[in-house]
Write an enzyme that holds these catalytic residues in place. Sequence first.
Site, PDB file in Angstrom:
ATOM      1  N   ASP A  60     -23.399  83.111 -21.789  1.00  9.01           N
ATOM      2  CA  ASP A  60     -23.294  82.560 -23.144  1.00  9.01           C
ATOM      3  C   ASP A  60     -22.856  83.646 -24.132  1.00  9.01           C
ATOM      4  O   ASP A  60     -22.683  83.378 -25.324  1.00  9.01           O
ATOM      5  CB  ASP A  60     -24.588  81.851 -23.581  1.00  9.01           C
ATOM      6  CG  ASP A  60     -25.769  82.794 -23.719  1.00  9.01           C
ATOM      7  OD1 ASP A  60     -25.646  83.982 -23.359  1.00  9.01           O
ATOM      8  OD2 ASP A  60     -26.843  82.334 -24.186  1.00  9.01           O
ATOM      9  N   SER A  61     -22.605  84.866 -23.620  1.00  9.20           N
ATOM     10  CA  SER A  61     -21.909  85.882 -24.410  1.00  9.20           C
ATOM     11  C   SER A  61     -20.547  85.340 -24.846  1.00  9.20           C
ATOM     12  O   SER A  61     -19.920  85.871 -25.771  1.00  9.20           O
ATOM     13  CB  SER A  61     -21.728  87.171 -23.596  1.00  9.20           C
ATOM     14  OG  SER A  61     -21.217  86.882 -22.309  1.00  9.20           O
ATOM     15  N   ASP A  99     -24.713  80.073 -17.469  1.00  6.63           N
ATOM     16  CA  ASP A  99     -25.784  80.519 -18.375  1.00  6.63           C
ATOM     17  C   ASP A  99     -26.252  79.345 -19.240  1.00  6.63           C
ATOM     18  O   ASP A  99     -25.442  78.761 -19.973  1.00  6.63           O
ATOM     19  CB  ASP A  99     -25.197  81.627 -19.260  1.00  6.63           C
ATOM     20  CG  ASP A  99     -26.219  82.651 -19.683  1.00  6.63           C
ATOM     21  OD1 ASP A  99     -27.395  82.513 -19.308  1.00  6.63           O
ATOM     22  OD2 ASP A  99     -25.829  83.602 -20.390  1.00  6.63           O
ATOM     23  N   LYS A 129     -28.608  80.417 -15.048  1.00  5.00           N
ATOM     24  CA  LYS A 129     -29.432  81.536 -15.541  1.00  5.00           C
ATOM     25  C   LYS A 129     -30.201  81.077 -16.772  1.00  5.00           C
ATOM     26  O   LYS A 129     -29.663  80.346 -17.609  1.00  5.00           O
ATOM     27  CB  LYS A 129     -28.560  82.745 -15.883  1.00  5.00           C
ATOM     28  CG  LYS A 129     -29.371  83.929 -16.417  1.00  5.00           C
ATOM     29  CD  LYS A 129     -28.567  85.206 -16.475  1.00  5.00           C
ATOM     30  CE  LYS A 129     -27.672  85.324 -17.671  1.00  5.00           C
ATOM     31  NZ  LYS A 129     -28.351  85.252 -18.986  1.00  5.00           N
ATOM     32  N   GLU A 131     -32.925  82.533 -19.835  1.00  3.70           N
ATOM     33  CA  GLU A 131     -33.551  83.689 -20.483  1.00  3.70           C
ATOM     34  C   GLU A 131     -35.039  83.416 -20.720  1.00  3.70           C
ATOM     35  O   GLU A 131     -35.411  82.314 -21.120  1.00  3.70           O
ATOM     36  CB  GLU A 131     -32.885  83.951 -21.844  1.00  3.70           C
ATOM     37  CG  GLU A 131     -31.466  84.456 -21.738  1.00  3.70           C
ATOM     38  CD  GLU A 131     -30.866  84.841 -23.094  1.00  3.70           C
ATOM     39  OE1 GLU A 131     -31.610  84.897 -24.091  1.00  3.70           O
ATOM     40  OE2 GLU A 131     -29.651  85.081 -23.133  1.00  3.70           O
ATOM     41  N   GLU A 198     -32.234  93.312 -18.989  1.00  2.00           N
ATOM     42  CA  GLU A 198     -31.288  93.750 -20.026  1.00  2.00           C
ATOM     43  C   GLU A 198     -31.945  94.698 -21.021  1.00  2.00           C
ATOM     44  O   GLU A 198     -32.994  94.394 -21.601  1.00  2.00           O
ATOM     45  CB  GLU A 198     -30.710  92.534 -20.771  1.00  2.00           C
ATOM     46  CG  GLU A 198     -29.735  92.958 -21.873  1.00  2.00           C
ATOM     47  CD  GLU A 198     -28.833  91.852 -22.393  1.00  2.00           C
ATOM     48  OE1 GLU A 198     -28.821  90.754 -21.821  1.00  2.00           O
ATOM     49  OE2 GLU A 198     -28.130  92.115 -23.388  1.00  2.00           O
TER      50      GLU A 198
END
Length: 303
Positions: A60-61, A99, A129, A131, A198
């Site tokens: 999602d960057s 993501d 993924k 978070e 991260e």
Amino acid sequence: MSEKTESAYGGAAMAQKKLTIPELVAMKRDGKKITMMTAYDVAFARLVDRAGIDMLLVGDSAGMVMLGYPNTVPVTMDNMVQMAASVARGATHPVLVGDMPFGTYQTGPQDALRNAARFLKEAGMDAVKIEGGRETVDTVRMLVENGIAVMAHVGLTPQRVAQFGGFKTQARSARAARRLIDDAVALEDAGAFSIVLESIPAPVAAMVTERLGIPTIGIGAGPDCDGQVLVLHDVLGLFGDFKPKFAKRYADIGSQVVAALTAFDADVRSGAFPDADHSFTMKETELEALKQDLARPARPKAV
Ligand code: KIV
């Protein structure tokens, strides 16, 4: 054995043997380092594939490097599914991870399952993924029990950038580091097949890596993780707005792009492009016939 096929963009696409999630997990056991890179479209997915990278993350960057937002929070599931489907059409070898954007899994198990399933059904991803630490454990377990492979992500989780007060290194105190280690263990117990660490101190990442049976993939987490991931645009010099300390630039493609476009601009303005090599011709006889036809007085229009 890899099989080469010519593709229009990205040069020769390699039809390589697909890497599986169990094979990836076994790489940790065998002491082999794992590589992961982000990509958001088919052209770069082909290039990541050719480079032999093990995992491809449609991160999602994208919100920052593709969509121009200041952070990843505004990204939607529709944004991600469209980019992920494009990536899946370009990559044959890596494990593909989609993501989950902010707000698509925190709102309850049914939302999490429906959105994660979209990555597999509509975009051809192998895994998703998510978070977060212990607060995501139930979601991870539920997704895994329903057949969806999950990669966890702890430390600097960018979707919480406002709570963190910016893109700041996490787990710097003994207490915070202990909490992160416990979170990582809980996520492995819940069934995650791998975990991103991260922006945390290297010794903390080493402790997590030693305690887990699943691979740790570091980004700003030092050399002792089982693998490393970076954002493609940082690696290639395609994004100048924000450069984290941990991002290593391996090429300056951005400058090459500007040089190429400046040359195109100059060529068009001077008339140097297009030249005969880039233009089409027709038979002299056809051209002559066309000219004679145009020279004849126009026929009156039928009413
Ligand atoms: O969105 C992303 O690209 C990521 C990586 C930085 C791990 O989450």
